[in-house]
Design an enzyme around this catalytic site. Structure first.
Site, mmCIF file in Angstrom:
data_model
loop_
_atom_site.group_PDB
_atom_site.id
_atom_site.type_symbol
_atom_site.label_atom_id
_atom_site.label_comp_id
_atom_site.label_asym_id
_atom_site.label_seq_id
_atom_site.Cartn_x
_atom_site.Cartn_y
_atom_site.Cartn_z
ATOM 1 N N GLN A 1 -45.158 18.148 -32.597
ATOM 2 C CA GLN A 1 -44.302 18.600 -33.815
ATOM 3 C C GLN A 1 -44.829 17.944 -34.912
ATOM 4 O OE1 GLN A 1 -43.212 17.099 -31.022
ATOM 5 N NE2 GLN A 1 -41.045 17.794 -30.246
ATOM 6 N N LYS B 1 -37.855 10.319 -31.501
ATOM 7 C CA LYS B 1 -39.028 11.029 -30.945
ATOM 8 C C LYS B 1 -39.897 9.840 -30.520
ATOM 9 C CE LYS B 1 -39.807 14.532 -29.969
ATOM 10 N NZ LYS B 1 -39.262 14.944 -28.594
ATOM 11 N N ARG C 1 -29.632 19.811 -23.895
ATOM 12 C CA ARG C 1 -30.373 18.329 -24.261
ATOM 13 C C ARG C 1 -29.522 17.287 -24.479
ATOM 14 N NH1 ARG C 1 -35.194 18.992 -28.575
ATOM 15 N NH2 ARG C 1 -35.907 17.485 -27.315
ATOM 16 N N ARG D 1 -35.140 23.130 -32.642
ATOM 17 C CA ARG D 1 -35.161 21.946 -32.256
ATOM 18 C C ARG D 1 -35.036 20.796 -33.610
ATOM 19 N NH1 ARG D 1 -38.828 20.382 -35.420
ATOM 20 N NH2 ARG D 1 -38.159 18.274 -34.690
ATOM 21 N N GLY D 2 -34.907 19.534 -33.135
ATOM 22 C CA GLY D 2 -34.575 18.759 -34.526
ATOM 23 C C GLY D 2 -32.997 18.479 -34.360
ATOM 24 N N ASP E 1 -32.417 10.914 -33.695
ATOM 25 C CA ASP E 1 -31.736 11.619 -32.805
ATOM 26 C C ASP E 1 -30.325 11.131 -32.523
ATOM 27 O OD1 ASP E 1 -34.610 12.707 -32.249
ATOM 28 O OD2 ASP E 1 -32.967 14.457 -31.599
HETATM 29 O O1 MRU Z 1 -37.787 16.922 -29.402
HETATM 30 P P1 MRU Z 1 -37.454 17.245 -30.815
HETATM 31 O O2 MRU Z 1 -38.570 18.059 -31.437
HETATM 32 O O3 MRU Z 1 -36.153 17.877 -30.908
HETATM 33 O O4 MRU Z 1 -37.324 15.935 -31.559
HETATM 34 C C1 MRU Z 1 -36.708 15.845 -32.791
HETATM 35 C C2 MRU Z 1 -37.039 14.361 -33.295
HETATM 36 O O5 MRU Z 1 -37.162 13.365 -32.623
HETATM 37 C C3 MRU Z 1 -36.684 14.224 -35.026
HETATM 38 O O6 MRU Z 1 -37.501 13.239 -35.447
HETATM 39 C C4 MRU Z 1 -35.238 14.098 -35.024
HETATM 40 O O7 MRU Z 1 -34.443 15.037 -34.144
HETATM 41 C C5 MRU Z 1 -34.949 14.040 -36.362
HETATM 42 S S1 MRU Z 1 -34.883 15.688 -37.062
HETATM 43 C C6 MRU Z 1 -34.474 15.650 -38.542
#
Ligand code: MRU
Length: 373
Positions: free
Chosen positions: A223, A275, A116, A73-74, A264
């Site tokens: 997270q 997020k 996603r 993830r990320g 994202d």
């Molecule tokens: O649902 P996730 O855990 O994939 O969401 C991740 C985030 O919101 C992070 O802040 C974003 O992807 C930046 S990661 C460098």
């Protein structure tokens, strides 16, 4: 394409290292093992902080599931994983023609694109893989696959350099003694290594600045609590975990000098999806006259979208809220709304830190200058 088989993944379980000075986490977030018939190995982020488990992923369906379930993830890490996922998807396409291989590529791209919806990096990486293969149908499938593996490895290597560049550039924003509030996880786990927003803090630490980080736990999947706290402790950075709902109080008490998050997807006008909870932090920062910074690579920008209301927001299962981590915490049958991301309007963002420099002010014109072309 077989979408029903689950995973041929193999677990390699290790105890997590105890917090130890400046050590980075002991295994790579993602790595490809072998040549075109190789496989992807990545840290299963759902198992942290209790166990450090690496998953061996040998087929595209397993990879799709791993992205969907947030094992990887990320935004940048999802993009890298998807690029390698294309290589996995093409492993069964060696026998036919180059054209058949490209047909399988298209199928694989379409399939992974459904994993996603929000992180731009996923679509950016899939698009880059597709463009790299354009016009190669005259080549034998092995040659096409070899080229695509090289491109996936380039994407991976470039992300490392980009994360370190963001960290170096952003560190100048962090004053010695600063209190920093961050959200979700934007560190090495969310990228190839080092991170985006967290890389800024790691670089500030490298500059011997004393910082204190407030980590929002990041409901519902935690997270912040599970992953960011783990990364900061591993690096010996002073940090305090707070409930998301404590952010206003911590700001009011004067403990936070800046808020720093990742992204994202960033629209052409600077509206930024991140997020869920990020928008609330930006509003709170504004109310307390605290600067709000976003750190993100250019691969997170989606200049095809004029503004944030066009960004697709992932909706996640109700059970993440009613039965998070296996414990029932709400009555069965209660109505639930669980958007995984929200959009922070550009005018609440003080600056965006990219590998190419700062975007400040955050508006269409400055974004075009830094992120355009
Ligand atoms: O649902 P996730 O855990 O994939 O969401 C991740 C985030 O919101 C992070 O802040 C974003 O992807 C930046 S990661 C460098």
């Amino acid at each position: 394409m077989n979408r029903t088989s689950d995973s041929k993944s193999k677990l390699v379980t290790q105890r997590p290292d105890t917090p130890s000075g400046r050590a980075v986490h002991p295994v790579a977030t993602l790595r490809w093992e072998g040549g075109i018939d190789g496989h992807l190995v990545f840290i299963d982020q759902t198992r942290l902080p209790n166990e450090l488990v690496q998953l061996e992923c040998r087929d595209i369906t397993s990879l799709w599931n791993a992205i969907k379930e947030l094992r990887v993830r990320g935004a940048p890490a999802i993009g890298i994983a998807a690029a390698y996922g294309i290589c996995l998807g093409l492993q069964s396409a060696s026998g036919g023609s180059g054209a058949a291989c490209l047909h399988r590529l298209q199928e694989s791209v379409d399939y992974l694109a459904t994993s996603r919806p929000t992180a731009a990096n996923l679509f950016w990486a899939l698009d880059r893989m597709q463009r790299a293969a354009a016009g190669l149908e005259q080549l034998p499938p092995v040659a096409i696959r070899q080229r695509l593996l090289e491109v996936a490895q380039e994407i991976h290597a470039e992300d490392r350099a980009i994360c370190h560049a963001i960290g170096r550039l952003g560190a100048e924003l962090i004053e010695d003694g600063a209190g920093v509030l961050t959200h979700c996880n934007t560190g090495g786990l969310a990228t190839s290594e080092y991170g985006t927003a967290l890389s800024v803090l790691f670089s500030a630490q490298d500059d011997h600045k004393n910082i204190h980080v407030f980590i929002g736990e990041t409901r519902p999947l935690l997270q912040g609590a599970r992953l960011t706290a783990w990364e900061l402790l591993n690096r010996g950075i002073s940090a305090t975990l707070i409930c998301d709902s404590a952010a206003a109080q911590v700001m009011k008490e004067g403990r936070v000098q800046l808020v720093l998050t990742g992204a994202d997807r960033i629209a052409a006008n600077g509206d930024t999806a991140n997020k869920i909870g990020t928008y609330a932090l930006a509003l709170l920062a504004h109310a307390h006259a605290i600067p709000f910074y976003v750190a993100a690579p250019l691969s997170t920008f989606d200049l095809s979208l004029p503004a944030g209301d066009a960004i697709p927001i992932e909706q996640r299962p109700a059970e993440e809220i009613t039965r998070g981590f296996g414990q029932q915490t709400a009555p069965t049958g209660v109505d639930v709304y669980n958007p995984a991301f929200d959009v922070t309007p550009a005018q609440l963002i003080t600056a965006i830190i990219t590998e190419r420099g700062f975007i400040r002010p955050v508006d269409r014109e400055t974004i075009q200058k830094v992120a355009g072309s």
